[in-house]
Design a protein around this motif. Structure first.
Motif, PDB file in Angstrom:
ATOM      1  N   THR A 238      29.882  56.209 -22.775  1.00  0.00           N
ATOM      2  CA  THR A 238      29.541  54.908 -23.341  1.00  0.00           C
ATOM      3  C   THR A 238      29.842  54.923 -24.831  1.00  0.00           C
ATOM      4  O   THR A 238      29.430  55.842 -25.542  1.00  0.00           O
TER       5      THR A 238
ATOM      6  N   SER B 258      30.081  52.945 -28.692  1.00  0.00           N
ATOM      7  CA  SER B 258      29.430  51.917 -29.493  1.00  0.00           C
ATOM      8  C   SER B 258      29.837  52.070 -30.945  1.00  0.00           C
ATOM      9  O   SER B 258      30.260  53.148 -31.381  1.00  0.00           O
TER      10      SER B 258
ATOM     11  N   TYR C 169      35.563  49.076 -32.456  1.00  0.00           N
ATOM     12  CA  TYR C 169      36.482  48.423 -31.537  1.00  0.00           C
ATOM     13  C   TYR C 169      37.537  49.427 -31.133  1.00  0.00           C
ATOM     14  O   TYR C 169      37.926  50.287 -31.906  1.00  0.00           O
TER      15      TYR C 169
ATOM     16  N   ARG D 138      37.665  51.989 -16.719  1.00  0.00           N
ATOM     17  CA  ARG D 138      36.955  51.391 -17.838  1.00  0.00           C
ATOM     18  C   ARG D 138      36.160  50.184 -17.370  1.00  0.00           C
ATOM     19  O   ARG D 138      36.530  49.511 -16.415  1.00  0.00           O
ATOM     20  N   ASP D 139      35.057  49.940 -18.042  1.00  0.00           N
ATOM     21  CA  ASP D 139      34.249  48.750 -17.792  1.00  0.00           C
ATOM     22  C   ASP D 139      33.940  48.151 -19.160  1.00  0.00           C
ATOM     23  O   ASP D 139      33.045  48.631 -19.868  1.00  0.00           O
ATOM     24  N   ASP D 140      34.684  47.145 -19.525  1.00  0.00           N
ATOM     25  CA  ASP D 140      34.521  46.547 -20.846  1.00  0.00           C
ATOM     26  C   ASP D 140      33.188  45.824 -20.993  1.00  0.00           C
ATOM     27  O   ASP D 140      32.699  45.639 -22.112  1.00  0.00           O
ATOM     28  N   ALA D 141      32.587  45.415 -19.896  1.00  0.00           N
ATOM     29  CA  ALA D 141      31.301  44.716 -19.973  1.00  0.00           C
ATOM     30  C   ALA D 141      30.182  45.643 -20.439  1.00  0.00           C
ATOM     31  O   ALA D 141      29.209  45.202 -21.059  1.00  0.00           O
ATOM     32  N   THR D 142      30.316  46.937 -20.108  1.00  0.00           N
ATOM     33  CA  THR D 142      29.281  47.906 -20.478  1.00  0.00           C
ATOM     34  C   THR D 142      29.783  48.920 -21.502  1.00  0.00           C
ATOM     35  O   THR D 142      29.085  49.883 -21.817  1.00  0.00           O
ATOM     36  N   ASN D 143      31.002  48.708 -22.021  1.00  0.00           N
ATOM     37  CA  ASN D 143      31.592  49.647 -22.994  1.00  0.00           C
ATOM     38  C   ASN D 143      31.555  51.073 -22.470  1.00  0.00           C
ATOM     39  O   ASN D 143      31.117  52.003 -23.148  1.00  0.00           O
ATOM     40  N   THR D 144      32.052  51.248 -21.256  1.00  0.00           N
ATOM     41  CA  THR D 144      31.995  52.546 -20.604  1.00  0.00           C
ATOM     42  C   THR D 144      33.349  52.936 -20.046  1.00  0.00           C
ATOM     43  O   THR D 144      34.066  52.102 -19.492  1.00  0.00           O
TER      44      THR D 144
END
Length: 130
Positions: A23, A25, A28, A72-78
């Motif tokens: 994850t 944070s 960008y 990748r999962d851009d909704a969860t930044n993972t």
């Protein structure tokens, strides 16, 4: 600079499956790649798999191709690493890293050692044992 946090490590039997997550944070990922690396006891840290966050292309070391999947999962930044049919040599601390694609994709394709990396996570232990 930001932060990378790995999770999902643990004990798994040979041939089993495990899913690691990274994850991110505080930054960008424009024009960057995220890579998974692993360091077995007494060995160098080596590339496993990378994903180019700009175009979505994925890259794998020969030793894991066909068994591991990076996504990748851009909704969860993972960024996740699904590991199937894990081998005993998969015992290692797994790290995720962020850098320019040209910096970390090559070791992810040849299973080599990374050079200087922009940002590392703290790592998550995977132990493969029956």
């Amino acid at each position: 600079q930001g932060k990378l946090v790995e999770s999902g490590g643990g004990l798994v039997q040979p041939g089993g499956s495990l899913k690691l997550s990274c994850t991110y944070s505080g930054f960008y990922l424009n024009q960057r790649a995220i890579g998974w690396f692993r360091q077995a006891p007494g060995q160098e840290r080596r590339g496993v798999s990378c994903i180019d966050m700009e175009d979505g292309r994925t890259y794998y070391a020969d030793s894991v191709r066909g068994r591991f999947t990076i996504s990748r999962d851009d909704a969860t930044n993972t960024v996740s690493l699904q590991m199937n049919d894990i081998k005993p040599e998969g015992t290692a601390v797994y790290y995720c890293a962020k850098d320019w694609p040209a910096a970390i994709i090559p070791p992810c394709t040849d299973g080599g050692a990374p050079g200087y990396v922009e940002l590392w996570g703290q790592g998550t232990q995977v132990t493969v044992s029956s």
